[in-house]
Write an enzyme that holds these catalytic residues in place. Structure first.
Site, PDB file in Angstrom:
ATOM      1  NE  ARG A 106      -3.753   0.953   2.132  1.00 36.10           N
ATOM      2  CZ  ARG A 106      -4.932   1.264   2.671  1.00 36.10           C
ATOM      3  NH1 ARG A 106      -5.023   2.192   3.611  1.00 36.10           N
ATOM      4  NH2 ARG A 106      -6.024   0.654   2.281  1.00 36.10           N
ATOM      5  CG  HIS A 133      -8.512   0.617  -2.449  1.00 32.63           C
ATOM      6  ND1 HIS A 133      -7.747  -0.453  -2.045  1.00 32.63           N
ATOM      7  CD2 HIS A 133      -9.142   1.068  -1.321  1.00 32.63           C
ATOM      8  CE1 HIS A 133      -7.894  -0.629  -0.737  1.00 32.63           C
ATOM      9  NE2 HIS A 133      -8.726   0.276  -0.284  1.00 32.63           N
ATOM     10  CD  GLN A 136     -13.199  -0.843   0.085  1.00 33.51           C
ATOM     11  OE1 GLN A 136     -12.366  -0.750   0.966  1.00 33.51           O
ATOM     12  NE2 GLN A 136     -14.461  -1.176   0.328  1.00 33.51           N
ATOM     13  CG  ASP A 229     -13.031   7.599  -1.194  1.00 39.01           C
ATOM     14  OD1 ASP A 229     -12.862   7.463   0.032  1.00 39.01           O
ATOM     15  OD2 ASP A 229     -12.084   7.562  -2.017  1.00 39.01           O
ATOM     16  CB  CYS A 270     -13.906   2.473   0.464  1.00 39.32           C
ATOM     17  SG  CYS A 270     -13.402   4.212   0.447  1.00 39.32           S
ATOM     18  NE  ARG A 315     -11.016  -4.142   1.425  1.00 40.49           N
ATOM     19  CZ  ARG A 315     -10.047  -3.248   1.714  1.00 40.49           C
ATOM     20  NH1 ARG A 315     -10.315  -2.190   2.441  1.00 40.49           N
ATOM     21  NH2 ARG A 315      -8.821  -3.390   1.233  1.00 40.49           N
TER      22      ARG A 315
HETATM   23  N1  NVA Z   1      -9.520   7.645  -1.527  1.00 38.02           N
HETATM   24  C1  NVA Z   1      -9.204   7.183  -0.203  1.00 38.02           C
HETATM   25  C2  NVA Z   1      -9.544   5.745  -0.043  1.00 38.02           C
HETATM   26  C3  NVA Z   1      -9.298   5.168   1.336  1.00 38.02           C
HETATM   27  C4  NVA Z   1      -9.637   3.731   1.445  1.00 38.02           C
HETATM   28  C5  NVA Z   1      -7.723   7.427   0.068  1.00 38.02           C
HETATM   29  O1  NVA Z   1      -6.904   7.133  -0.817  1.00 38.02           O
HETATM   30  O2  NVA Z   1      -7.371   7.927   1.142  1.00 38.02           O
HETATM   31  N1   CP Z   2     -11.129   1.006   2.948  1.00 38.60           N
HETATM   32  C1   CP Z   2      -9.835   0.909   3.319  1.00 38.60           C
HETATM   33  O1   CP Z   2      -8.954   0.597   2.521  1.00 38.60           O
HETATM   34  O2   CP Z   2      -9.616   1.171   4.632  1.00 38.60           O
HETATM   35  P1   CP Z   2      -8.192   1.283   5.365  1.00 38.60           P
HETATM   36  O3   CP Z   2      -7.544   2.540   4.874  1.00 38.60           O
HETATM   37  O4   CP Z   2      -8.533   1.325   6.815  1.00 38.60           O
HETATM   38  O5   CP Z   2      -7.382   0.081   5.005  1.00 38.60           O
END
Ligand code: NVA
Ligand code: CP
Length: 331
Positions: A106, A133, A136, A229, A270, A315
């Site tokens: 990540r 992502h 997700q 989101d 998400c 998840r």
């Molecule tokens: N768009 C958000 C998704 C988090 C799961 C981010 O990248 O922070």
């Molecule tokens: N939805 C998601 O990816 O959550 P986290 O950032 O907590 O992993």
């Protein structure tokens, strides 16, 4: 279906049949978990979990899924590992491949996870990048199936910043699975036109569609899924909040939006979500801009139409299916 040895970097790399297989495997593994049936077939294997950005769901899902499959996992954050600072991505990939059977990443650019995969001899799984992502979206697809039956023909309206990871991956997933994806936002926040063209071509094959629209009330009529989101994603500067609030406030998911969509519609996010004052960032935004809810009203988040915690649970089951399938688990 044999997915052993494959990376999971973006849904672009997967056919609708492969996605369907992963969803079936996830449902199977979920049932086993609920019934207490052991599924630790991957005993003796180990996975490395690299997180350059924060996470609750993704990290916990990878760790518990690895445990349930019988595997060991090591969590690496950017403070305690050498990656990027003293050791390049290709070197990190080659080192971890000698020790582990799979690597989750990540972080920031998609080019980083692609580079990691290029130099790794074990499967690499994308746990979120700026661009996509995909784990997700697999969880979201399982959740949609559980609540609405089939994916095919369902209309998903994404409201908010449609240029970022969530909207991109949902658009790819919907296009592959014969769904109707609508990006409903200010035109400055429409997804990248190249990706839209790719998804429209995929949708033409699957019987789905991809459209972009600025009028929120018109967009949501008859929607099966209203998805949103955060307006500012991880890694972005707090300085962008003012512009985002101005541009995206008309796309907040309100009770009026859900009413216009209709009683058949489910609400998805998400997570994490800014739906109340329970976070530091939420409180700072409230002090500065006087808003105590952002992308979704608390009343929608807490309503019977909201399935956000089902998504969060899924998840675990879908990430488990991805690791299982790519590491040779036999159904
Ligand atoms: N768009 C958000 C998704 C988090 C799961 C981010 O990248 O922070
Ligand atoms: N939805 C998601 O990816 O959550 P986290 O950032 O907590 O992993």
């Amino acid at each position: 279906m044999n997915l052993q040895g494959r990376d999971f970097l973006t849904l672009k790399d997967y056919t609708s049949e492969e996605i369907t297989y992963l969803l079936e495997l996830a449902a199977d593994l979920k049932k086993k978990k609920k019934e207490g049936i052991p599924h630790d077939q991957l005993k003796g294997k180990s996975v490395a979990l690299i997180f350059e950005k924060s996470s609750t769901r993704t990290r916990c899902a990878f760790e518990v899924a690895a445990y349930d499959l019988g595997m060991h996992s090591t969590y690496l954050d950017n403070k305690s590992s050498q990656m990027g600072k003293k050791e390049s991505i290709p070197d990190t990939a080659r080192v971890l491949s000698r020790i582990y059977d799979g690597i989750e990443y990540r972080g920031f650019g998609q080019d980083i996870v692609e580079n990691l995969a290029k130099h790794s001899s074990v499967p690499v799984w994308n746990g979120l990048t700026n661009e996509v992502h995909p784990t997700q979206v697999l969880a979201d697809m399982l959740t949609i199936q559980e609540h609405l039956g089939d994916l095919k023909g369902k209309k998903l309206v994404f409201m908010g910043d449609a240029r970022y990871n969530m909207a991109n991956s949902l658009m790819i997933g919907c296009a592959k699975m014969g769904m109707h994806f609508v990006a409903c936002t200010n035109k400055d926040y429409f997804p990248n036109s190249e990706l839209v063209a790719y998804c429209q071509a995929e949708a033409a094959k699957s019987g789905g569609s991809v459209s972009l629209i600025e009028d929120a009330m018109a967009a949501v009529v008859g929607a099966d899924i209203i998805y949103t989101d955060v307006w500012v994603s991880m890694g972005e500067s707090e300085a962008v909040w003012a512009d985002r609030i101005e541009a995206l406030s008309p796309y907040k998911v309100t009770t009026q939006i859900m009413k216009t969509a209709g009683p058949q519609a489910i609400f998805m996010h998400c997570l994490p979500a800014f739906h109340d004052m329970g976070t530091d960032i939420g409180r700072r935004v409230e002090e500065k801009f006087g808003m105590n809810e952002l992308e979704v009203e608390d009343a929608v988040f807490e309503s019977a139409q909201s399935v956000v915690f089902d998504e969060a649970e899924n998840r675990l089951h879908t990430i488990k299916a991805i690791m299982a399938a790519t590491l040779g688990y036999k159904r």
